[in-house]
Design an enzyme around this catalytic site. Structure first.
Site, PDB file in Angstrom:
ATOM      1  N   ARG B 260       9.679  -1.563  -2.066  1.00  0.00           N
ATOM      2  CA  ARG B 260       8.447  -2.111  -1.044  1.00  0.00           C
ATOM      3  C   ARG B 260       7.874  -2.942  -1.586  1.00  0.00           C
ATOM      4  O   ARG B 260       7.268  -3.556  -2.370  1.00  0.00           O
ATOM      5  CB  ARG B 260       7.174  -1.092  -0.802  1.00  0.00           C
ATOM      6  CG  ARG B 260       6.582  -1.418   0.235  1.00  0.00           C
ATOM      7  CD  ARG B 260       5.087  -0.091  -0.248  1.00  0.00           C
ATOM      8  NE  ARG B 260       4.436  -0.705  -1.400  1.00  0.00           N
ATOM      9  CZ  ARG B 260       3.559  -0.403  -2.128  1.00  0.00           C
ATOM     10  NH1 ARG B 260       3.864   0.752  -3.279  1.00  0.00           N
ATOM     11  NH2 ARG B 260       3.230  -1.048  -3.201  1.00  0.00           N
ATOM     12  N   HIS B 264       1.244  -1.069   0.379  1.00  0.00           N
ATOM     13  CA  HIS B 264       1.355   0.064   1.096  1.00  0.00           C
ATOM     14  C   HIS B 264       0.752   0.196   2.148  1.00  0.00           C
ATOM     15  O   HIS B 264       1.631   0.876   2.914  1.00  0.00           O
ATOM     16  CB  HIS B 264       0.470   0.628  -0.339  1.00  0.00           C
ATOM     17  CG  HIS B 264       0.530   2.284   0.600  1.00  0.00           C
ATOM     18  ND1 HIS B 264       1.640   3.253   0.985  1.00  0.00           N
ATOM     19  CD2 HIS B 264      -0.698   3.161   1.090  1.00  0.00           C
ATOM     20  CE1 HIS B 264       1.002   4.538   1.665  1.00  0.00           C
ATOM     21  NE2 HIS B 264      -0.403   3.942   1.360  1.00  0.00           N
ATOM     22  N   TYR B 273      -1.330  -3.060  -9.996  1.00  0.00           N
ATOM     23  CA  TYR B 273      -0.496  -2.305 -10.584  1.00  0.00           C
ATOM     24  C   TYR B 273       1.032  -2.590 -11.097  1.00  0.00           C
ATOM     25  O   TYR B 273       1.298  -2.077 -11.571  1.00  0.00           O
ATOM     26  CB  TYR B 273      -0.765  -0.972 -10.212  1.00  0.00           C
ATOM     27  CG  TYR B 273      -0.296  -1.365  -8.516  1.00  0.00           C
ATOM     28  CD1 TYR B 273       1.190  -0.734  -8.373  1.00  0.00           C
ATOM     29  CD2 TYR B 273      -1.286  -1.176  -7.234  1.00  0.00           C
ATOM     30  CE1 TYR B 273       1.185  -0.775  -6.789  1.00  0.00           C
ATOM     31  CE2 TYR B 273      -0.898  -1.214  -6.243  1.00  0.00           C
ATOM     32  CZ  TYR B 273       0.027  -0.964  -5.584  1.00  0.00           C
ATOM     33  OH  TYR B 273       0.477  -0.744  -4.474  1.00  0.00           O
TER      34      TYR B 273
END
Lengths: 327, 366
Positions: B260, B264, B273
């Site tokens: 990805r 998100h 993160y």
């Protein structure tokens, strides 16, 4: 001449299921132990022998899977009737019922109707262990998209299960398990009324008791005792908990001026609460007394030795009758 | 890991994957161009939607950048009778099955919750509760088998079902229950897991002790890992395992290892993160660049790529204009589809609302 037979509630549901399966080959039954065993209450007894594996089959012990696959089968054109073995076991399926089954028709703007019936034996009084005696109906009545109905006698059981199966909306069908063996006449030719109408079981003048499912017999018993003491009570069997037939309740309250709503469920945020609020709104000037709720306490369903204290009996209803008459 | 196109764009079929290679042998140049066109279309759509969100035209966007090969390849591997149960990031699969892209933007603008016809398109609605759709796919596949539409050797009438979900959804009980139900019923179902390596901020390593393609094995669902950034591997694996499912082989799991690249959703901040070095590593493995290199080696000229770029410009303009033109949904829509048959509470509340709104007269209320 109508064709009457004497059946128990369990046998009446069984007969209703068979009739629905005979009439529509898309009706299929599944759930835990429903096939050869006929379910733990034997409600589906003999159906496997008559219809075979293609129409009735056991599911793995996975309630979310039972309801989730029922949704997929409905999308494929089936009319699934899924059994959840006990009221207290429905919660693993709560997500699939409330976020998926209830909302699919709305999400798809009408492209995907959900003709699914979830059968749930509910209520207490059978001396069972934890999670086998609950009354979770309010959770489902609170969820838009579901229809919630519950029969209290064999004739309604026979017809309402068939009406539920014919519905293109998902129906939660709550079966009063303590009353499974209660017998009564079933008219095999004509349905008594639609599935969402309440029925005045007994006319009366002074107090209305609205109730449903397993408490109906208790309310009738209370009314009988009251009558022997000179108090005239009207008893309404709600039959449908979503939608609720408020007209029948309000018409009765306009006559009696007093309402008691009785159920086994804990009273806090319950079907009874909703009825009390509605009647206060719609029949305020007709009320002679506050609407009272008689139900289970707001505690977890107790161990079997205490359930008779938890469950309302005729005396608890009569205590409420005395209170509404004291105003 | 099944890989037919190396990160350098070199095509080759190792002997062990010969079964998959056969599916590529059947493709024509026109198929290759279609794959590329739609991968580029998917990316352009994604970039435009993200821009629309940033400008306040969409409530949210769910980017799928980096997953174009996994989705376009797989989408084209699904047969013309098969049914698809997507998660909420399958914009590319939607493209391969003719879903009007505005239906997706409508949802994310807040016009409705879905609302395309899943029967006509065979592409079911986006599912937002993770893993919920995998059980629906499982039930659908059980129904297909009950209808006798499996294993007749009749590719015109037989069908299979595919469900898409991500690495994050594999933690959901519904996915495990799906493996079980599909296995015991020998259902015609392919579990297609796009492992994009991040479930919002949780890395895939923090969510599983065994490789995801092995997750179904204990339930009786064998699986394979493919290079999810290789459009040909994704196409061939989907086509083969859908064929097998249609022929009665039972359920199968494909794990497409991809990445990805974006967040998100537009509400997420991946810089908190994950390392930018990791993102750069995967950007260098861009599935579009890989396939472009392959096509150029096949002799596809600049004209084609210019034409694709031009189509992208056109798509962007169309989408922007169509988004601006989306009407406010009628208030009735909130009530209209809750039940398929009349319901007194709904009727009563709609009636009340109409009278309430009318009470404000022409000016409307604040």
């Amino acid at each position: 001449m109508s064709n009457f037979v004497e059946l128990s509630i369990a046998k009446a549901i069984n007969a209703g299921l068979r009739k629905a399966m005979q009439e529509d080959e898309k009706v299929i039954l599944f759930g835990e132990d429903v096939a050869q065993l006929g379910g733990v209450f034997r409600v589906t007894e003999g159906i496997h022998a008559e219809f075979g594996d293609s129409r009735i089959f056991n599911s793995p012990i996975a309630e979310s899977g039972i309801v989730g696959t029922a949704i997929g089968l409905a999308m494929r054109g089936y009319r699934p009737v899924a059994e959840i073995q006990f009221d207290g076991f429905i919660f693993p399926a709560f997500n699939q019922i409330t976020t998926q089954l209830a909302k699919m028709q709305n999400r798809s703007e009408g492209f995907t109707p959900m003709p699914v019936v979830i059968r749930v034996p509910y209520g207490g009084g059978i001396g069972a262990v934890e999670h086998h005696s609950e009354s979770p109906e309010a959770y489902f009545a609170h969820t838009a998209g579901l229809r919630v109905i519950t029969p209290s006698n064999p004739n309604d059981a026979y017809w309402m299960i068939q009406q539920a199966i014919k519905s293109n909306d998902p129906v939660m069908f709550f079966e009063p398990k303590k009353r499974y063996w209660q017998k009564g006449p079933v008219n095999l030719d004509e349905p008594p009324m639609g599935p969402h109408q309440a029925r005045v079981l007994q006319e009366g003048a002074q107090v209305t008791i609205a109730t449903y499912g397993p408490m109906t017999a208790v309310a009738l018993q209370a009314a009988e005792i009251a009558a022997s003491e000179g108090t005239s009570i009207e008893v309404i069997d709600l039959r449908s908990l979503s939608p609720i037939d408020f007209d029948t309740i309000i018409n009765s309250v306009k006559k009696t001026g007093r309402l008691i709503v009785a159920s086994e469920a804990s009273t806090f945020v319950s079907i009874s609460s909703e009825i009390a609020a509605r009647v206060a709104e719609k029949a305020f000037y007709h009320l002679e007394a506050p609407v009272l709720r008689v139900g289970g306490f707001d505690v977890p369903y107790p161990a079997a030795k205490l359930e008779e204290v938890f469950l309302p009996d005729a005396d608890r209803i009569l205590e409420a009758v005395d209170r509404v008459l004291s105003y | 890991m099944v890989q037919l196109l190396s990160p350098e764009g070199e095509y080759g079929v190792p002997k062990e994957w010969a079964e998959y290679g056969k599916y590529i042998d059947r493709l024509t140049e026109a198929d290759f161009l279609k794959f590329y066109r739609d991968m580029a279309r998917m990316r352009r759509f994604d970039r435009e939607a993200e821009a629309l969100q940033r400008q306040g035209q969409l409530g949210l966007w769910v980017p799928a950048i980096g997953q174009e090969a996994a989705q376009i390849g797989s989408g084209y591997g699904v047969g013309h009778n098969d049914h698809i149960f997507p998660s909420y990031r399958e914009h590319g699969v939607a493209i391969t099955h003719g879903i009007d892209l505005m239906s997706i933007l409508k949802m994310l603008r807040g016009v409705n919750h879905g609302g395309w016809d899943p029967v006509e398109t065979r592409f079911h609605l986006y599912a937002i509760v993770l893993g919920s759709q995998v059980l629906h796919a499982t039930g659908y596949a059980m129904g297909v088998k009950m209808d006798g539409k499996v294993g007749n050797g009749d590719l015109e009438n037989d069908l299979a079902v595919i469900s898409y979900f991500g690495d994050g959804a594999t933690a959901e009980g519904d996915v495990s229950e799906s493996f079980l139900f599909a296995a015991i019923n020998n259902s015609p179902l392919v579990f297609f897991c796009q492992n994009n390596q991040w479930a919002i901020s949780s890395s895939v390593a923090s969510q599983t002790k065994v490789p995801l393609f092995q997750r179904g094995e204990g339930f009786g669902v064998p699986g394979i890992r493919i290079d999810g950034n290789d459009v040909l591997a994704s196409y061939a694996a989907t086509a083969k395992h859908m064929d097998d499912a249609r022929e009665g082989a039972g359920p199968y799991m494909i794990e497409a290892l991809t990445y990805r690249i974006g967040a998100h959703t537009t509400s997420d901040d991946p810089t908190k993160y994950r390392d930018s070095a990791e993102v750069e590593y995967w950007k260098a493995r861009d599935p579009l660049i890989r396939f472009e290199t392959f096509l150029r080696r096949q002799g596809i000229g600049q004209d084609f790529f210019d034409e694709v770029a031009e189509a992208g410009e056109k798509l962007s303009t169309e989408i922007r204009e169509a988004t601006f033109a989306l009407p406010q949904p009628p208030t009735e829509n909130m009530f209209k589809y809750v039940y398929s048959e009349p319901h007194p509470l709904i009727d009563e509340q709609l009636d009340w609302l109409k009278r309430y709104e009318a009470g404000f007269g022409e000016a409307g209320h604040a």
